[in-house]
Design an enzyme around this catalytic site. Structure first.
Site, PDB file in Angstrom:
ATOM      1  N   HIS A 120       0.834  -1.197   0.000  1.00  0.00           N
ATOM      2  CA  HIS A 120       0.000   0.000   0.000  1.00  0.00           C
ATOM      3  C   HIS A 120       0.875   1.255   0.000  1.00  0.00           C
ATOM      4  O   HIS A 120       0.656   2.174  -0.800  1.00  0.00           O
ATOM      5  CB  HIS A 120      -0.896  -0.029   1.237  1.00  0.00           C
ATOM      6  CG  HIS A 120      -1.667   1.230   1.464  1.00  0.00           C
ATOM      7  ND1 HIS A 120      -3.004   1.357   1.153  1.00  0.00           N
ATOM      8  CD2 HIS A 120      -1.295   2.436   1.994  1.00  0.00           C
ATOM      9  CE1 HIS A 120      -3.413   2.578   1.469  1.00  0.00           C
ATOM     10  NE2 HIS A 120      -2.399   3.252   1.993  1.00  0.00           N
ATOM     11  N   GLU A 121       1.873   1.291   0.868  1.00  0.00           N
ATOM     12  CA  GLU A 121       2.743   2.473   0.954  1.00  0.00           C
ATOM     13  C   GLU A 121       3.603   2.629  -0.300  1.00  0.00           C
ATOM     14  O   GLU A 121       3.854   3.757  -0.747  1.00  0.00           O
ATOM     15  CB  GLU A 121       3.625   2.394   2.205  1.00  0.00           C
ATOM     16  CG  GLU A 121       2.873   2.264   3.514  1.00  0.00           C
ATOM     17  CD  GLU A 121       1.858   3.378   3.746  1.00  0.00           C
ATOM     18  OE1 GLU A 121       2.014   4.472   3.162  1.00  0.00           O
ATOM     19  OE2 GLU A 121       0.896   3.149   4.501  1.00  0.00           O
ATOM     20  N   HIS A 128       1.626   4.567  -2.761  1.00  0.00           N
ATOM     21  CA  HIS A 128       1.656   6.020  -2.598  1.00  0.00           C
ATOM     22  C   HIS A 128       2.881   6.624  -3.283  1.00  0.00           C
ATOM     23  O   HIS A 128       2.791   7.673  -3.928  1.00  0.00           O
ATOM     24  CB  HIS A 128       1.652   6.393  -1.116  1.00  0.00           C
ATOM     25  CG  HIS A 128       0.310   6.293  -0.468  1.00  0.00           C
ATOM     26  ND1 HIS A 128      -0.821   6.881  -1.004  1.00  0.00           N
ATOM     27  CD2 HIS A 128      -0.087   5.680   0.684  1.00  0.00           C
ATOM     28  CE1 HIS A 128      -1.853   6.646  -0.216  1.00  0.00           C
ATOM     29  NE2 HIS A 128      -1.448   5.903   0.806  1.00  0.00           N
ATOM     30  N   GLU A 158      -6.355   6.659  -1.567  1.00  0.00           N
ATOM     31  CA  GLU A 158      -6.216   5.545  -0.625  1.00  0.00           C
ATOM     32  C   GLU A 158      -6.736   4.249  -1.243  1.00  0.00           C
ATOM     33  O   GLU A 158      -6.138   3.183  -1.076  1.00  0.00           O
ATOM     34  CB  GLU A 158      -6.944   5.851   0.681  1.00  0.00           C
ATOM     35  CG  GLU A 158      -6.284   6.913   1.532  1.00  0.00           C
ATOM     36  CD  GLU A 158      -4.869   6.547   1.942  1.00  0.00           C
ATOM     37  OE1 GLU A 158      -4.635   5.380   2.322  1.00  0.00           O
ATOM     38  OE2 GLU A 158      -3.988   7.424   1.884  1.00  0.00           O
TER      39      GLU A 158
END
Length: 353
Positions: free
Chosen positions: A172-173, A176, A249
């Site tokens: 997930h990070e 980003h 997100e």
């Protein structure tokens, strides 16, 4: 922040009430969960178009009332420089605030996981893996071209989550970073900040110059009403940025699922959620939890803090399915930087790995 205690201090709540009424009406549309990657990208594109349209309206109004004014350009440059300075020093501040240390000193396997998943995601150089000395289970991506990219995982997350779920959080990070979210959100945030303070200044100038110099009353009132509209534009842009951040997100969740697995991503989100709810009842951690939830870096976190339920004894797969059935408030969501966990879980059900 600069504070004005003049007429704008009394008018701003009225402007906010009007803007809130607008977004309350739009809440059912804005809170719609995207179904699949294509619809998510469509929602993001429409949000950017909406942002650009509102920003252009503010720009057209400013040009109509003020034209090209060198002092306003200098004002804009000062705000831009302020934002860039924040961006440049943020990684050092974050490391200091959260006691972040290189992962190889604390959890060597975490560095290996970040390196391996970054290679799988197509990074030429993997971000630096860090462990934040924080009890709260969370993670965040940060960094810039001077410091390089970072991914920080809190000690609380490492202690409460199995390795495969930690790797989903890392995915997930990484999303980003891959999607340039830090740069994108910074760029979008500069305009409303500039417009907001400019609007308050115009309200003050217009009102007080009109009150003191009767022969300039018409032009002064024009500036006064232009200031009101600019403050409203800034507020609208901030709500749009929150909407855009919520969509990013989902986009990062999609990346985490692609890199490490959809089920692992869902389990990670559900586990962070229930662990956070358990911490809220721990009096020893209340202060730390409050500081963490009010942190200026909260838009970087993987998890937004919301109240639903917490079960101290849970089967993670049962919890995932239970959370999916929950419905949140569309009104409250317009104030949130992250979508509610149940919606994120349902979104992941609609994607293809």
């Amino acid at each position: 922040m600069f504070l004005f205690w003049g007429i704008s201090y009394f008018i701003e709540p009225l402007i906010l009430a009007v803007v809130l009424a607008l977004f309350v009406g739009l809440a059912p549309v804005l809170s719609k969960t995207p179904k699949g990657e294509k619809q998510l990208k469509l929602f993001m594109a429409l949000t950017v178009i909406g942002y650009a349209a509102v920003l252009y309206a503010g720009y057209a109004l400013l040009v109509n009332y003020a034209g090209y004014v060198p002092s306003l350009m200098a004002f804009a440059l000062i705000f831009t420089a302020f934002g860039l300075v924040q961006y440049l020093i943020a990684p050092w501040l974050i490391n200091f605030m959260y006691g972040a240390r290189p992962a190889e000193e604390v959890a060597p396997w975490l560095k290996e996981s970040v390196d391996r998943l970054a290679l799988k995601a197509g990074f030429r150089k993997p971000p630096k893996a860090m462990v934040a000395d924080v009890n709260i289970p969370n993670a965040f991506a940060y960094g810039n071209f001077l410091t390089g990219k970072y991914i920080a995982v809190t000690r609380g997350l490492l202690e409460s989550m199995p390795r495969e779920e930690v790797e989903a959080v890392i995915g997930h990070e990484l999303g980003h970073h891959k999607h340039k979210d830090i740069w994108v959100i910074l760029a979008l945030s500069l305009a409303p900040m500039f417009i907001y303070y400019l609007g308050r200044m115009l309200m003050e100038w217009g009102f007080w110059s009109g009150a003191m110099e009767r022969d300039r009353e018409n032009s002064s009132m024009g500036l006064f009403f232009a200031g009101i509209i600019l403050v409203a534009v800034a507020m609208i842009l901030n709500f749009i940025i929150l909407q855009f951040n919520r969509l990013r997100e989902y986009y990062a969740d999609l990346h985490g699922a692609r890199v490490r697995g959809k089920r692992e991503m869902q389990r990670a989100l559900a586990r962070i959620h229930v662990e956070m709810e358990k911490l809220k009842s721990n009096p020893l951690l209340k202060k730390e939890l409050s500081e963490f939830t009010e942190s200026p870096a909260k838009m970087l976190f993987i998890y937004a803090f919301v109240n639903t339920f917490a079960d101290p004894y849970y089967d993670i797969d049962v919890l995932v399915e239970k959370l999916k059935r929950e419905d949140g408030s569309s009104f409250l969501e317009i104030f949130m930087s992250h979508p509610p966990i149940p919606k994120r879980l349902r979104f992941l059900d609609t994607i293809e790995e």
